[in-house]
Design a protein around this motif. Sequence first.
Motif, PDB file in Angstrom:
ATOM      1  N   GLU A 265      32.396 -29.056  93.997  1.00 40.73           N
ATOM      2  CA  GLU A 265      31.987 -30.362  94.216  1.00 40.73           C
ATOM      3  C   GLU A 265      31.539 -30.455  95.732  1.00 40.73           C
ATOM      4  O   GLU A 265      30.827 -31.281  95.983  1.00 40.73           O
ATOM      5  N   LEU A 266      32.016 -29.759  96.460  1.00 49.88           N
ATOM      6  CA  LEU A 266      31.892 -29.875  98.016  1.00 49.88           C
ATOM      7  C   LEU A 266      30.772 -28.853  98.390  1.00 49.88           C
ATOM      8  O   LEU A 266      30.555 -28.755  99.821  1.00 49.88           O
ATOM      9  N   GLY A 267      30.164 -27.940  97.570  1.00 57.26           N
ATOM     10  CA  GLY A 267      29.240 -26.926  98.028  1.00 57.26           C
ATOM     11  C   GLY A 267      29.638 -25.847  98.518  1.00 57.26           C
ATOM     12  O   GLY A 267      29.049 -25.118  99.193  1.00 57.26           O
ATOM     13  N   PHE A 268      31.054 -25.339  98.247  1.00 58.50           N
ATOM     14  CA  PHE A 268      31.663 -24.065  98.701  1.00 58.50           C
ATOM     15  C   PHE A 268      32.072 -23.327  97.379  1.00 58.50           C
ATOM     16  O   PHE A 268      32.722 -23.956  96.366  1.00 58.50           O
ATOM     17  N   ARG A 269      31.570 -22.029  97.517  1.00 59.14           N
ATOM     18  CA  ARG A 269      31.866 -21.135  96.141  1.00 59.14           C
ATOM     19  C   ARG A 269      33.115 -20.273  96.520  1.00 59.14           C
ATOM     20  O   ARG A 269      33.195 -19.387  97.309  1.00 59.14           O
ATOM     21  N   PHE A 270      34.226 -20.673  95.717  1.00 57.75           N
ATOM     22  CA  PHE A 270      35.486 -19.586  95.852  1.00 57.75           C
ATOM     23  C   PHE A 270      35.270 -18.551  94.810  1.00 57.75           C
ATOM     24  O   PHE A 270      34.899 -19.091  93.568  1.00 57.75           O
ATOM     25  N   ASN A 271      35.325 -17.305  95.134  1.00 60.23           N
ATOM     26  CA  ASN A 271      34.984 -16.224  94.178  1.00 60.23           C
ATOM     27  C   ASN A 271      36.387 -15.538  94.112  1.00 60.23           C
ATOM     28  O   ASN A 271      36.579 -14.418  94.486  1.00 60.23           O
TER      29      ASN A 271
ATOM     30  N   ALA B 179      29.606 -22.431 113.017  1.00 52.88           N
ATOM     31  CA  ALA B 179      29.157 -21.193 112.303  1.00 52.88           C
ATOM     32  C   ALA B 179      30.055 -20.010 112.125  1.00 52.88           C
ATOM     33  O   ALA B 179      29.919 -19.574 111.172  1.00 52.88           O
ATOM     34  N   MET B 180      30.787 -19.663 113.059  1.00 57.67           N
ATOM     35  CA  MET B 180      31.773 -18.714 112.908  1.00 57.67           C
ATOM     36  C   MET B 180      33.021 -18.733 112.029  1.00 57.67           C
ATOM     37  O   MET B 180      33.278 -17.923 111.003  1.00 57.67           O
ATOM     38  N   SER B 181      33.348 -20.005 112.054  1.00 60.85           N
ATOM     39  CA  SER B 181      34.262 -20.363 111.117  1.00 60.85           C
ATOM     40  C   SER B 181      33.914 -20.246 109.729  1.00 60.85           C
ATOM     41  O   SER B 181      34.816 -19.822 108.757  1.00 60.85           O
ATOM     42  N   GLN B 182      32.596 -21.088 109.392  1.00 62.70           N
ATOM     43  CA  GLN B 182      32.031 -21.285 108.104  1.00 62.70           C
ATOM     44  C   GLN B 182      31.866 -19.625 107.714  1.00 62.70           C
ATOM     45  O   GLN B 182      32.172 -19.445 106.425  1.00 62.70           O
ATOM     46  N   ALA B 183      31.276 -18.623 108.482  1.00 61.49           N
ATOM     47  CA  ALA B 183      30.840 -17.388 108.130  1.00 61.49           C
ATOM     48  C   ALA B 183      32.080 -16.881 107.656  1.00 61.49           C
ATOM     49  O   ALA B 183      32.132 -15.873 106.646  1.00 61.49           O
ATOM     50  N   LEU B 184      33.496 -17.015 108.269  1.00 61.25           N
ATOM     51  CA  LEU B 184      34.531 -16.288 107.985  1.00 61.25           C
ATOM     52  C   LEU B 184      35.026 -16.604 106.593  1.00 61.25           C
ATOM     53  O   LEU B 184      35.599 -16.057 105.865  1.00 61.25           O
ATOM     54  N   PHE B 185      35.161 -17.997 106.297  1.00 63.18           N
ATOM     55  CA  PHE B 185      35.576 -18.817 105.109  1.00 63.18           C
ATOM     56  C   PHE B 185      34.748 -17.797 103.990  1.00 63.18           C
ATOM     57  O   PHE B 185      35.569 -17.577 102.858  1.00 63.18           O
ATOM     58  N   GLU B 186      33.434 -17.837 104.376  1.00 64.04           N
ATOM     59  CA  GLU B 186      32.674 -17.319 103.176  1.00 64.04           C
ATOM     60  C   GLU B 186      32.895 -16.138 103.009  1.00 64.04           C
ATOM     61  O   GLU B 186      32.807 -15.320 101.668  1.00 64.04           O
ATOM     62  N   ALA B 187      33.089 -15.329 104.102  1.00 57.09           N
ATOM     63  CA  ALA B 187      33.180 -13.892 104.098  1.00 57.09           C
ATOM     64  C   ALA B 187      34.708 -13.528 103.010  1.00 57.09           C
ATOM     65  O   ALA B 187      34.577 -12.660 102.303  1.00 57.09           O
ATOM     66  N   PHE B 188      35.594 -14.097 103.310  1.00 61.29           N
ATOM     67  CA  PHE B 188      36.894 -13.950 102.542  1.00 61.29           C
ATOM     68  C   PHE B 188      36.728 -14.658 101.176  1.00 61.29           C
ATOM     69  O   PHE B 188      36.996 -13.717 100.394  1.00 61.29           O
ATOM     70  N   PHE B 189      36.607 -15.960 101.155  1.00 67.95           N
ATOM     71  CA  PHE B 189      36.540 -16.731  99.804  1.00 67.95           C
ATOM     72  C   PHE B 189      35.248 -16.260  98.838  1.00 67.95           C
ATOM     73  O   PHE B 189      35.542 -16.577  97.626  1.00 67.95           O
ATOM     74  N   THR B 190      34.217 -16.251  99.250  1.00 68.37           N
ATOM     75  CA  THR B 190      32.969 -15.877  98.708  1.00 68.37           C
ATOM     76  C   THR B 190      32.644 -14.517  98.654  1.00 68.37           C
ATOM     77  O   THR B 190      32.088 -13.907  97.287  1.00 68.37           O
ATOM     78  N   HIS B 191      32.506 -13.826  99.470  1.00 66.54           N
ATOM     79  CA  HIS B 191      31.839 -12.493  99.553  1.00 66.54           C
ATOM     80  C   HIS B 191      32.876 -11.368  99.292  1.00 66.54           C
ATOM     81  O   HIS B 191      32.524 -10.237  99.353  1.00 66.54           O
ATOM     82  N   GLN B 192      34.104 -11.735  99.103  1.00 68.16           N
ATOM     83  CA  GLN B 192      35.244 -10.729  99.082  1.00 68.16           C
ATOM     84  C   GLN B 192      35.365  -9.640  99.932  1.00 68.16           C
ATOM     85  O   GLN B 192      35.533  -8.465  99.944  1.00 68.16           O
ATOM     86  N   GLN B 193      35.187 -10.075 101.245  1.00 69.30           N
ATOM     87  CA  GLN B 193      35.169  -8.850 102.405  1.00 69.30           C
ATOM     88  C   GLN B 193      36.757  -9.123 102.969  1.00 69.30           C
ATOM     89  O   GLN B 193      37.459 -10.046 102.874  1.00 69.30           O
ATOM     90  N   ASP B 194      37.068  -7.985 103.739  1.00 69.73           N
ATOM     91  CA  ASP B 194      38.237  -7.683 104.278  1.00 69.73           C
ATOM     92  C   ASP B 194      37.984  -8.337 105.659  1.00 69.73           C
ATOM     93  O   ASP B 194      37.496  -7.638 106.633  1.00 69.73           O
TER      94      ASP B 194
ATOM     95  N   SER C  64      37.270  -4.435 111.604  1.00 69.93           N
ATOM     96  CA  SER C  64      36.586  -4.726 112.661  1.00 69.93           C
ATOM     97  C   SER C  64      35.120  -4.516 112.589  1.00 69.93           C
ATOM     98  O   SER C  64      34.472  -5.308 113.001  1.00 69.93           O
ATOM     99  N   ASP C  65      34.798  -3.486 111.761  1.00 63.08           N
ATOM    100  CA  ASP C  65      33.401  -3.307 111.475  1.00 63.08           C
ATOM    101  C   ASP C  65      32.781  -4.484 110.759  1.00 63.08           C
ATOM    102  O   ASP C  65      31.656  -5.097 111.000  1.00 63.08           O
ATOM    103  N   GLN C  66      33.692  -5.111 109.658  1.00 68.19           N
ATOM    104  CA  GLN C  66      33.031  -6.186 108.877  1.00 68.19           C
ATOM    105  C   GLN C  66      33.042  -7.574 109.678  1.00 68.19           C
ATOM    106  O   GLN C  66      31.918  -8.142 109.927  1.00 68.19           O
ATOM    107  N   LEU C  67      34.134  -7.604 110.662  1.00 71.59           N
ATOM    108  CA  LEU C  67      34.056  -8.766 111.532  1.00 71.59           C
ATOM    109  C   LEU C  67      32.875  -8.827 112.430  1.00 71.59           C
ATOM    110  O   LEU C  67      32.328  -9.848 112.935  1.00 71.59           O
ATOM    111  N   VAL C  68      32.725  -7.556 113.084  1.00 74.27           N
ATOM    112  CA  VAL C  68      31.620  -7.589 113.944  1.00 74.27           C
ATOM    113  C   VAL C  68      30.092  -7.725 113.334  1.00 74.27           C
ATOM    114  O   VAL C  68      29.433  -8.411 113.869  1.00 74.27           O
TER     115      VAL C  68
END
Length: 223
Positions: free
Chosen positions: A92-98, A126-141, A145-149
Amino acid sequence: MNSPLNHSTLLKVDILSDVVCPWCVIGYKRLQKAIQELQLEDKISIEWHPFELNPQMSPEGENLRSHLAAKYGTTLEGSIAARKHLTELGAELGFRFNYFDEMRMYNTRKAHLLIHKAKEKGLQEAMSQALFEAFFTHQQDISDSDQLVDIAASVGFDADEARQLLGDDTEHQIIQTLEQQWLSYGFQGVPAFIFNHGVTLTGAQEIDTFKSVLERVIAEELV
């Protein structure tokens, strides 16, 4: 609706959150929607602050369902229902929980370090949103450190600088100190939204609630 603020006025909103907190995503997206509906996009100054829900989490993390069961007593049925509900709210808010069965809860100290340092470069949101999406949308760890970089570089943060920061024990201590300060102020959970260093909302409030508080704080500033 026209904004009652003059062009030079900024309303400060401090956000206390953790990047593995789904309600922090929902709360921020609702705040963002309230700001848009009130046409205040160019009047708001937002700053993100660190709060680790699981500061003692081991580097390898834990299965999310097992973690929630141990910490909150969440049942499998409750987990399934909660994930469905959050996914619907996010959509509803334009965010994809995966969500997925083997999803893990991770230590977020390094992620908070990047968000903290991103303020100096005007990249906090931008950083906060990218990290939210990395965890909840793109299933990243988001403890790796490598993924965070890579995530940092995707929003314009220098990759070499990011890698150096992530390995700096002094910088990690700064984040821990900041978190202790928020605990000393009485905050025990997230999200929390602090308006002009005064009015505070905790939890993922409804859009209309955010609008009401924004209008009230603005009216008080104009008195």
